[in-house]
Structures are given as C-alpha cells and as structure tokens.
Design an enzyme around this catalytic site. Structure first.
Site, PDB file in Angstrom:
ATOM      1  N   CYS A 119      -1.801   3.915  11.323  1.00 35.94           N
ATOM      2  CA  CYS A 119      -1.733   5.133  12.141  1.00 35.94           C
ATOM      3  C   CYS A 119      -3.075   5.294  12.854  1.00 35.94           C
ATOM      4  O   CYS A 119      -3.545   6.400  13.073  1.00 35.94           O
ATOM      5  CB  CYS A 119      -1.346   6.352  11.311  1.00 35.94           C
ATOM      6  SG  CYS A 119      -2.486   6.731   9.994  1.00 35.94           S
ATOM      7  N   GLY A 149       6.426   7.536   0.948  1.00 35.89           N
ATOM      8  CA  GLY A 149       7.422   7.873   1.971  1.00 35.89           C
ATOM      9  C   GLY A 149       8.228   6.649   2.381  1.00 35.89           C
ATOM     10  O   GLY A 149       9.462   6.691   2.495  1.00 35.89           O
ATOM     11  N   CYS A 175       0.895  -1.165   0.000  1.00 33.59           N
ATOM     12  CA  CYS A 175       0.000   0.000   0.000  1.00 33.59           C
ATOM     13  C   CYS A 175       0.928   1.208   0.000  1.00 33.59           C
ATOM     14  O   CYS A 175       1.199   1.804   1.037  1.00 33.59           O
ATOM     15  CB  CYS A 175      -0.882  -0.001   1.237  1.00 33.59           C
ATOM     16  SG  CYS A 175      -1.755  -1.559   1.495  1.00 33.59           S
ATOM     17  N   ALA A 176       1.444   1.557  -1.151  1.00 35.37           N
ATOM     18  CA  ALA A 176       2.685   2.341  -1.195  1.00 35.37           C
ATOM     19  C   ALA A 176       2.527   3.854  -1.288  1.00 35.37           C
ATOM     20  O   ALA A 176       3.411   4.597  -0.863  1.00 35.37           O
ATOM     21  CB  ALA A 176       3.541   1.860  -2.365  1.00 35.37           C
ATOM     22  N   ALA A 177       1.457   4.343  -1.896  1.00 35.34           N
ATOM     23  CA  ALA A 177       1.373   5.783  -2.164  1.00 35.34           C
ATOM     24  C   ALA A 177       1.130   6.566  -0.866  1.00 35.34           C
ATOM     25  O   ALA A 177       0.443   6.050   0.021  1.00 35.34           O
ATOM     26  CB  ALA A 177       0.242   6.060  -3.142  1.00 35.34           C
ATOM     27  N   PRO A 178       1.697   7.762  -0.727  1.00 33.26           N
ATOM     28  CA  PRO A 178       2.499   8.511  -1.692  1.00 33.26           C
ATOM     29  C   PRO A 178       3.992   8.176  -1.695  1.00 33.26           C
ATOM     30  O   PRO A 178       4.764   8.875  -2.314  1.00 33.26           O
ATOM     31  CB  PRO A 178       2.276   9.958  -1.255  1.00 33.26           C
ATOM     32  CG  PRO A 178       2.068   9.863   0.223  1.00 33.26           C
ATOM     33  CD  PRO A 178       1.370   8.553   0.467  1.00 33.26           C
ATOM     34  N   ASP A 182      -4.791  -3.784  -6.476  1.00 35.00           N
ATOM     35  CA  ASP A 182      -5.330  -4.058  -5.151  1.00 35.00           C
ATOM     36  C   ASP A 182      -4.403  -5.082  -4.493  1.00 35.00           C
ATOM     37  O   ASP A 182      -4.144  -6.143  -5.075  1.00 35.00           O
ATOM     38  CB  ASP A 182      -6.754  -4.610  -5.310  1.00 35.00           C
ATOM     39  CG  ASP A 182      -7.460  -4.746  -3.968  1.00 35.00           C
ATOM     40  OD1 ASP A 182      -6.817  -5.178  -2.992  1.00 35.00           O
ATOM     41  OD2 ASP A 182      -8.653  -4.430  -3.915  1.00 35.00           O
ATOM     42  N   ASP A 230       1.628  -1.245   5.072  1.00 38.61           N
ATOM     43  CA  ASP A 230       1.270   0.037   5.687  1.00 38.61           C
ATOM     44  C   ASP A 230      -0.177   0.277   5.268  1.00 38.61           C
ATOM     45  O   ASP A 230      -0.472   1.093   4.398  1.00 38.61           O
ATOM     46  CB  ASP A 230       2.203   1.128   5.133  1.00 38.61           C
ATOM     47  CG  ASP A 230       2.070   2.437   5.880  1.00 38.61           C
ATOM     48  OD1 ASP A 230       1.617   2.407   7.035  1.00 38.61           O
ATOM     49  OD2 ASP A 230       2.406   3.482   5.297  1.00 38.61           O
TER      50      ASP A 230
END
Ligand SMILES: C[S@@+](CC[C@H](N)C(=O)[O-])C[C@H]1O[C@@H](n2cnc3c(N)ncnc32)[C@H](O)[C@@H]1O
Lengths: 157, 296
Positions: B226, B112, B107-110, B158, B175
């Site tokens: 988070c 960091g 789940c990579a974007a954006p 996905d 993430d």
C-alpha cells in the site's frame, strides 16, 4: 476431548470428535482435518477450527464450537426477539418476555444456546428458570456472547 | 530526503498530483458465512447501513451511509462480512484456481486477506499464514475465529525463513510490510524518509527471493503493497524479473499500468503488467502477479 464432549452434554447434545484430529496448544484446543494435520507442527499458533480453551479447570468454548453444537438437532436452544438481540450481544441476560421459541430441555441449571430469528448462534447462557414468555424477570443468564469479539478488539487495540 | 514537498514532487515526476482524495469505507461480504448476498445486503440496510456495490470488485461494497459502526453489527460478529479497504480486496482476487491448493500467506496479520483466501478456497486446501510479530497474531486468530475459517495453520515466523517449513506452495500471497501512504495516514510525511523506504524495499526483496524458492513450478505469487513509492513497487518487480526465476503476468483489475520509466531509469517492459492505484476513493496500492519462468 472429554472436556469438549462434557461441555456439549450440558446442552443435551452429543458431539463426537475424532481424537486424532483434535490438537492442543498450551490450554487451547483445535480441530483439524486429515489434509491439514500434516501441516501442523509443534510450534503452531492456530490451526483449523478453534474449539476453545481451559482456564482454571473451566472450559471456555469458541463460537465455532457453539455453532457445531447448534447444528446438532437436539441441543437446547432459545430464540430471542430482535429487540433483545443486541442487548444479549452486549452481555445482558435474557428476560422471559424476549424469548420467542424454546427447543430441547429447559430445566433449571441446564445450558442453552441463544439464537436469533435467522437461527444464528449468538452465544449461550444458563437457565435460571423455565424460559417462556410468561415468566417475569431473567430466564437465561448470559454466559458468553459474540460481542466478545468486540471486547477483544478493544482490549487488543 | 523527506518531507511533504519532497514526496509530492516525486509523485509529480511520476505523473500524479493529489486531488480529490476522499477515502470511502468498504466491506467485503464473506460468501462462506453469508451465502445469500442480497439477503445480507438487505439485513444490513435494515439496520441502517446503506451499501453500494463497488464496480471493480466481486464481493465489495462501499458503506455509503451508516447509522451505526459497520464494525458493531450482529452480521459483522457472525463473520458475514469483513471491513476491508477496497483496493486491499484486489490482490487475493488475482489468483486463479485457489480451491484445494496449498497457499502461503507470508505476511498475514491482522488477516483480512487470509479470510478472503479461505473464502475463495471454500475452506478447502491449506493456508499457511505467517507473521513475524507475536502481538499481531492475537488479532489474526480472532479474525479467523470470527469468520469461521477452518483451513489455516498460523505460525509466528519471519517470512524469510519460510524454507524451514519444507513446503512447496501452489499460491503465495506477499502482502509485504511497506511504508504505507499519506492518504491513509495523516502523519505520513512527517515520519517517512527515502532512507526507510529503501530499507523496506530491501526487506521486500529478501521476502520475494525466499518466497520464489518455495513456489511450485506451476505456482503463482501475488505481490502487494500500500505504498506509492516506486522503490517498493515497480523497481522491486524489475529487480525480481532480472534476478529471480519469475515473470510478470498480465492481470485485469482496477488501477493504472505499472510505470516502466522511473526518474529516468528504464525498467523491464513487463513491469507495465502490474497495477498502480493512486489514492482517490481508495488508498494508494500496488499489485503484481508473478509466475515461475521456464528454465532456459
Ligand atoms: C501489510 S501488513 C499485512 C496485512 C494482512 N495481509 C491483511 O490483509 O490483513 C504486513 C504484515 O507483515 C508483517 N511482517 C513484517 N515483517 C515480516 C517478516 N519479515 N515476515 C513476516 N511478516 C512480516 C507485519 O507484522 C504486518 O503484520
């Protein structure tokens, strides 16, 4: 491939990339290595090092490609002073009096990389007149600068 | 079941009361583009950005004073550092031996953490970075270009379909999309309800289950949110330990032990190996490291 080699030549630099390691997605070019290549299938979005894109027959280089050209010892380069650095990043042209060093050719019409005092490549421009401190007015016209990342961030948010 | 009171009461039952929440801006220096840490710190100080080392991070600094935006310096544009919340710098640092590995950032974007992975891998090996949202891939690609990342292939995908890639990964970063937390979002209490927290938790379990299948036997998964909500954190970890071939690894990092009793429900004792970070100087965060369990 030819597109990229031709682009580098405008800086009097020779850039030889292995044809089989350059992959294209729509109008965008990427450089991969042998390890990465097997992981790149047709529907990828981004792969390896982004080299640039072609739009309306014109090539727009990535900043990584400019850095690769800069690392070729002979590429045309100008180094600008600290005061001008941020102005250039904001899209402004370079005045003769802001140039502290010229490397390679400085022929009118040629392209030159624009560097700061740490030898970081900030972008590139087109030589309008012999770049030197003595020449009054604009010596190098800004074509592209790393401030583009900020402009993209603003556009994207 | 929603509203500020409802949630604050839940946190109190979990043993926490909000006090003294003052989020601080943080950056992470990218050694690949800024090999000389001290020189980079000095370069930024000379521009009027005062930095203070974050004690629990290797490359993280608080921005203690700034005459200009930390996101508008030459050094930022050259990829010498990223603006990255302090707690968000923890998950990637929990992996061992990243160099040369085939890594999934599900789940990579954006991006960091993709940049942080590439940094720790010294641009070796391969990162496969996925995100389901096409619009977010632009920011991800810009981030990779700005930070001179060279070892990543990005797909719009996905994460639940990762098996279609036919790859077994040595390291997997999850993430996952989560409900976030009120410390970083002033409208959080007005927007969130237990129902959507449960929906997020279900999606997270699906992602975890599919990732576990694509993990090599000697691989590692780091799971992070988070969110402060136990359904997305300890309870999901408990579910994973009971339903997937995964075990929770001990980790050493900032934060409190994971909770092993949630509203009267006892969880697997290994859940305490996770770390829960209540908001303070950082936003709220939760991390867990898994390894595959040996077959019985
Ligand atoms: C917490 S954010 C990731 C932040 C990112 N790792 C970073 O460090 O910059 C979660 C991301 O998951 C993406 N997402 C949501 N559902 C997904 C799914 N089913 N598969 C893959 N990505 C998903 C969202 O679009 C969002 O970008």
């Amino acid at each position: 491939m030819k597109t990229i080699a031709d682009f580098a030549r405008q800086f009097d630099a020779k850039l030889m990339l292995r044809r089989d390691l350059v992959v294209k997605k729509n109008n965008r070019y990427f450089l991969v290595d042998e390890k990465l290549k097997p992981f790149v299938s047709n529907n990828f979005y981004f792969a390896g090092t982004y080299l640039g894109k072609v739009k309306k027959n014109k090539f727009f280089p990535s900043f990584e490609l400019l850095r690769m050209i800069a690392e070729k010892g002979k590429a045309n380069k100008i180094t600008i002073n600290d005061r001008t650095e941020w102005l250039f990043i904001c899209g402004r042209d370079v005045f003769g009096k802001s140039i502290v060093k010229v490397e390679g050719s400085a022929k009118k019409g040629a392209h030159t990389l624009v560097m700061n005092r740490y030898s970081d490549c900030l972008g590139f421009g087109k030589i309008l007149r012999e770049p030197s401190r003595e020449v009054a007015g604009v010596a190098v016209k800004n074509v592209s600068d790393i401030g583009d990342f900020l402009r993209r961030e603003r556009k994207n948010s | 079941m929603s509203g500020k009171e409802f949630f604050l009461h839940r946190y109190e039952k979990l043993g926490w009361k909000p006090s003294d929440i003052k989020l601080k801006q943080a950056i992470r220096i990218n050694p690949t583009n800024a090999p000389n840490l001290e020189e980079t710190v000095e370069r930024l100080q000379s521009r009027g950005i005062k930095l203070e080392k974050i004690s629990f991070l290797e490359k993280g600094y608080w921005v203690s004073k700034a005459k200009l935006s930390a996101g508008a310096t030459t050094e930022y544009l050259l990829g010498m550092y990223s603006i990255q919340e302090a707690a968000a710098q923890i998950p990637v640092s929990l992996f061992t031996d990243l160099e040369g590995k085939v890594v999934l950032d599900a789940c990579a974007a954006p991006g960091g953490k993709t940049v942080q992975l590439a940094d720790l891998m010294h641009n070796s090996g391969v990162i496969i970075a996925l995100d389901v949202e096409k619009s977010k891939l632009i920011a991800l690609a810009n981030h990779l270009e700005r930070c001179h990342v060279k070892n990543t292939v990005v797909y719009q995908m996905d994460a639940r379909h990762v098996a279609e890639l036919g790859i077994k990964f040595g390291r997997i970063l999850l993430d996952v999309p989560c409900s976030g937390n009120f410390a970083a979002d002033s409208s959080w209490f007005a927007r969130r309800s237990l129902k959507d927290i449960e929906a997020n938790a279900a999606l997270q379990r699906e992602i975890l289950a599919k990732a576990a299948v694509s993990l090599r036997d000697d691989g590692e998964i780091v799971y992070a949110t988070c969110s402060l909500e136990p359904e997305e954190n300890e309870m999901n970890v408990d579910w994973a330990v009971r339903n997937l071939r995964l075990q929770v690894e001990e980790i050493e990092c900032y934060g409190e032990k994971g909770l092993t009793e949630i509203f009267g429900q006892k969880l697997h004792r290994s859940v305490e190996n996770c770390r829960r970070i209540w908001p303070g100087q950082t936003q709220g965060f939760f991390v867990c490291k898994f390894r595959k369990r040996d077959e019985p």
